[in-house]
Design a protein around this motif. Sequence first.
Motif, mmCIF file in Angstrom:
data_model
loop_
_atom_site.group_PDB
_atom_site.id
_atom_site.type_symbol
_atom_site.label_atom_id
_atom_site.label_comp_id
_atom_site.label_asym_id
_atom_site.label_seq_id
_atom_site.Cartn_x
_atom_site.Cartn_y
_atom_site.Cartn_z
ATOM 1 N N GLY A 1 0.770 -1.242 0.000
ATOM 2 C CA GLY A 1 0.000 0.000 0.000
ATOM 3 C C GLY A 1 0.797 1.285 0.000
ATOM 4 N N ALA A 2 2.112 1.224 0.067
ATOM 5 C CA ALA A 2 2.912 2.457 0.065
ATOM 6 C C ALA A 2 2.792 3.136 -1.295
ATOM 7 C CB ALA A 2 4.379 2.141 0.359
ATOM 8 N N SER A 3 2.756 4.468 -1.297
ATOM 9 C CA SER A 3 2.663 5.223 -2.551
ATOM 10 C C SER A 3 4.037 5.339 -3.196
ATOM 11 C CB SER A 3 2.111 6.622 -2.279
ATOM 12 O OG SER A 3 3.083 7.422 -1.621
ATOM 13 N N LEU A 4 4.046 5.706 -4.472
ATOM 14 C CA LEU A 4 5.314 5.901 -5.176
ATOM 15 C C LEU A 4 6.144 6.987 -4.494
ATOM 16 C CD1 LEU A 4 4.152 5.715 -8.906
ATOM 17 C CD2 LEU A 4 5.293 3.950 -7.573
ATOM 18 N N ARG A 5 5.496 8.052 -4.061
ATOM 19 C CA ARG A 5 6.224 9.153 -3.406
ATOM 20 C C ARG A 5 6.790 8.723 -2.052
ATOM 21 N NH1 ARG A 5 6.091 13.654 -6.391
ATOM 22 N NH2 ARG A 5 4.375 13.887 -7.848
ATOM 23 N N GLN A 6 6.030 7.924 -1.312
ATOM 24 C CA GLN A 6 6.535 7.415 -0.032
ATOM 25 C C GLN A 6 7.747 6.522 -0.258
ATOM 26 O OE1 GLN A 6 2.909 5.525 1.237
ATOM 27 N NE2 GLN A 6 2.383 7.190 2.667
ATOM 28 N N LEU A 7 7.660 5.669 -1.265
ATOM 29 C CA LEU A 7 8.784 4.784 -1.580
ATOM 30 C C LEU A 7 9.991 5.581 -2.054
ATOM 31 C CD1 LEU A 7 6.812 1.942 -3.362
ATOM 32 C CD2 LEU A 7 7.894 1.831 -1.112
ATOM 33 N N CYS B 1 9.520 8.944 -10.133
ATOM 34 C CA CYS B 1 9.476 8.426 -11.508
ATOM 35 C C CYS B 1 10.413 7.224 -11.649
ATOM 36 C CB CYS B 1 9.852 9.509 -12.499
ATOM 37 S SG CYS B 1 8.649 10.845 -12.569
ATOM 38 N N THR B 2 11.554 7.270 -10.977
ATOM 39 C CA THR B 2 12.497 6.156 -11.006
ATOM 40 C C THR B 2 11.885 4.941 -10.331
ATOM 41 O OG1 THR B 2 14.352 7.700 -10.952
ATOM 42 C CG2 THR B 2 14.822 5.414 -10.329
ATOM 43 N N ILE B 3 11.227 5.165 -9.198
ATOM 44 C CA ILE B 3 10.567 4.062 -8.480
ATOM 45 C C ILE B 3 9.500 3.440 -9.375
ATOM 46 C CG2 ILE B 3 9.065 3.485 -6.525
ATOM 47 C CD1 ILE B 3 11.945 3.971 -5.659
ATOM 48 N N ARG B 4 8.718 4.279 -10.047
ATOM 49 C CA ARG B 4 7.673 3.800 -10.951
ATOM 50 C C ARG B 4 8.281 2.937 -12.060
ATOM 51 N NH1 ARG B 4 5.307 5.063 -15.723
ATOM 52 N NH2 ARG B 4 3.041 4.841 -15.859
ATOM 53 N N THR B 5 9.355 3.430 -12.677
ATOM 54 C CA THR B 5 10.022 2.692 -13.751
ATOM 55 C C THR B 5 10.557 1.357 -13.242
ATOM 56 O OG1 THR B 5 10.606 4.768 -14.853
ATOM 57 C CG2 THR B 5 11.878 2.811 -15.460
ATOM 58 N N MET B 6 11.149 1.366 -12.052
ATOM 59 C CA MET B 6 11.680 0.121 -11.478
ATOM 60 C C MET B 6 10.570 -0.902 -11.278
ATOM 61 S SD MET B 6 14.277 1.465 -8.575
ATOM 62 C CE MET B 6 16.000 1.645 -8.906
ATOM 63 N N LEU B 7 9.428 -0.456 -10.768
ATOM 64 C CA LEU B 7 8.315 -1.372 -10.536
ATOM 65 C C LEU B 7 7.776 -1.923 -11.853
ATOM 66 C CD1 LEU B 7 6.478 0.554 -7.667
ATOM 67 C CD2 LEU B 7 7.654 -1.644 -7.477
ATOM 68 N N ILE B 8 7.634 -1.062 -12.854
ATOM 69 C CA ILE B 8 7.147 -1.507 -14.165
ATOM 70 C C ILE B 8 8.121 -2.515 -14.771
ATOM 71 C CG2 ILE B 8 6.761 -0.756 -16.551
ATOM 72 C CD1 ILE B 8 5.554 1.844 -15.344
ATOM 73 N N ASN B 9 9.425 -2.202 -14.710
ATOM 74 C CA ASN B 9 10.440 -3.114 -15.261
ATOM 75 C C ASN B 9 10.455 -4.453 -14.529
ATOM 76 O OD1 ASN B 9 11.182 -1.213 -17.142
ATOM 77 N ND2 ASN B 9 12.985 -0.528 -16.024
ATOM 78 N N ALA B 10 10.033 -4.451 -13.261
ATOM 79 C CA ALA B 10 9.987 -5.688 -12.485
ATOM 80 C C ALA B 10 8.686 -6.448 -12.719
ATOM 81 C CB ALA B 10 10.148 -5.377 -10.995
ATOM 82 N N GLY B 11 7.791 -5.892 -13.563
ATOM 83 C CA GLY B 11 6.545 -6.576 -13.895
ATOM 84 C C GLY B 11 5.422 -6.367 -12.899
ATOM 85 N N VAL B 12 5.547 -5.361 -12.049
ATOM 86 C CA VAL B 12 4.516 -5.090 -11.049
ATOM 87 C C VAL B 12 3.382 -4.310 -11.710
ATOM 88 C CG1 VAL B 12 4.014 -3.877 -8.887
ATOM 89 C CG2 VAL B 12 6.195 -5.066 -9.179
ATOM 90 N N SER B 13 2.150 -4.706 -11.438
ATOM 91 C CA SER B 13 0.977 -4.000 -11.944
ATOM 92 C C SER B 13 0.736 -2.797 -11.024
ATOM 93 C CB SER B 13 -0.228 -4.942 -11.933
ATOM 94 O OG SER B 13 -1.352 -4.263 -12.401
ATOM 95 N N ARG C 1 -1.076 0.497 -9.325
ATOM 96 C CA ARG C 1 -2.414 0.965 -8.953
ATOM 97 C C ARG C 1 -2.713 2.251 -9.717
ATOM 98 N NH1 ARG C 1 0.080 -0.034 -3.878
ATOM 99 N NH2 ARG C 1 0.422 2.193 -3.609
ATOM 100 N N ALA C 2 -3.995 2.588 -9.811
ATOM 101 C CA ALA C 2 -4.387 3.860 -10.410
ATOM 102 C C ALA C 2 -3.859 4.988 -9.525
ATOM 103 C CB ALA C 2 -5.904 3.942 -10.511
ATOM 104 N N PRO C 3 -3.480 6.138 -10.120
ATOM 105 C CA PRO C 3 -2.953 7.232 -9.306
ATOM 106 C C PRO C 3 -4.016 7.813 -8.375
ATOM 107 C CG PRO C 3 -3.183 7.914 -11.596
ATOM 108 C CD PRO C 3 -3.508 6.459 -11.538
ATOM 109 N N GLY C 4 -3.566 8.425 -7.316
ATOM 110 C CA GLY C 4 -4.469 9.059 -6.356
ATOM 111 C C GLY C 4 -4.880 8.107 -5.252
ATOM 112 N N ARG C 5 -5.702 8.608 -4.364
ATOM 113 C CA ARG C 5 -6.188 7.784 -3.251
ATOM 114 C C ARG C 5 -7.287 6.857 -3.738
ATOM 115 N NH1 ARG C 5 -5.684 11.132 2.110
ATOM 116 N NH2 ARG C 5 -4.044 12.533 1.473
#
Length: 175
Positions: free
Chosen positions: A130-136, A145-157, A159-163
């Motif tokens: 449940g941690a957000s991209l910004r928290q991570l 943005c780097t965290i987002r790219t890392m998760l996508i490259n790792a095959g993680v689906s 969540r939709a942005p926002g709460r």
Amino acid sequence: MREHQRRPAILRGGRREVLAQELAELFNRGRSVQQLASTIGRRPALVRRLLVEAGVRSRSGACIGASDEVICSELAQRYRSGASVTALMEQTGLHRQRIRALLREAGLTPEPHSTRSPLPPGLIERYQAGASLRQLAQQFGRDHCTIRTMLINAGVSLRAPGRPRTNAATGGPHP
């Protein structure tokens, strides 16, 4: 609403010379270009120019006052020895794009940034918990943005942005 940030004043004349000399003294005592840039709130490129103006010449790593050919050769040697583009960026104070261009000029093909960055341990688990991209990003000392790219490259689906939306009537998740 975001506050308007003022651009720093242009450095001219005596003020520029004094700052260049102060930076040169700190650089000669071992401070890096990156450290100096963050100290004065300016970009590393300006710090490098000021150091050149103050008569500072290259020391191991900084590539200051050297010709493009010398810098290109030095970067290529370090890259072949295993230094990443990020490490070269930190050592020299040069922008990532400039380092990549100089490496290409030396006949090398720099690897994409993401292939050189290992996935921090626990990143996927914390995101899925449940941690957000910004928290991570804050937790791991990276840009969101780097965290987002890392998760996508790792095959993680992702969540939709926002709460998460909730149903006002039931208090539960929105259908």
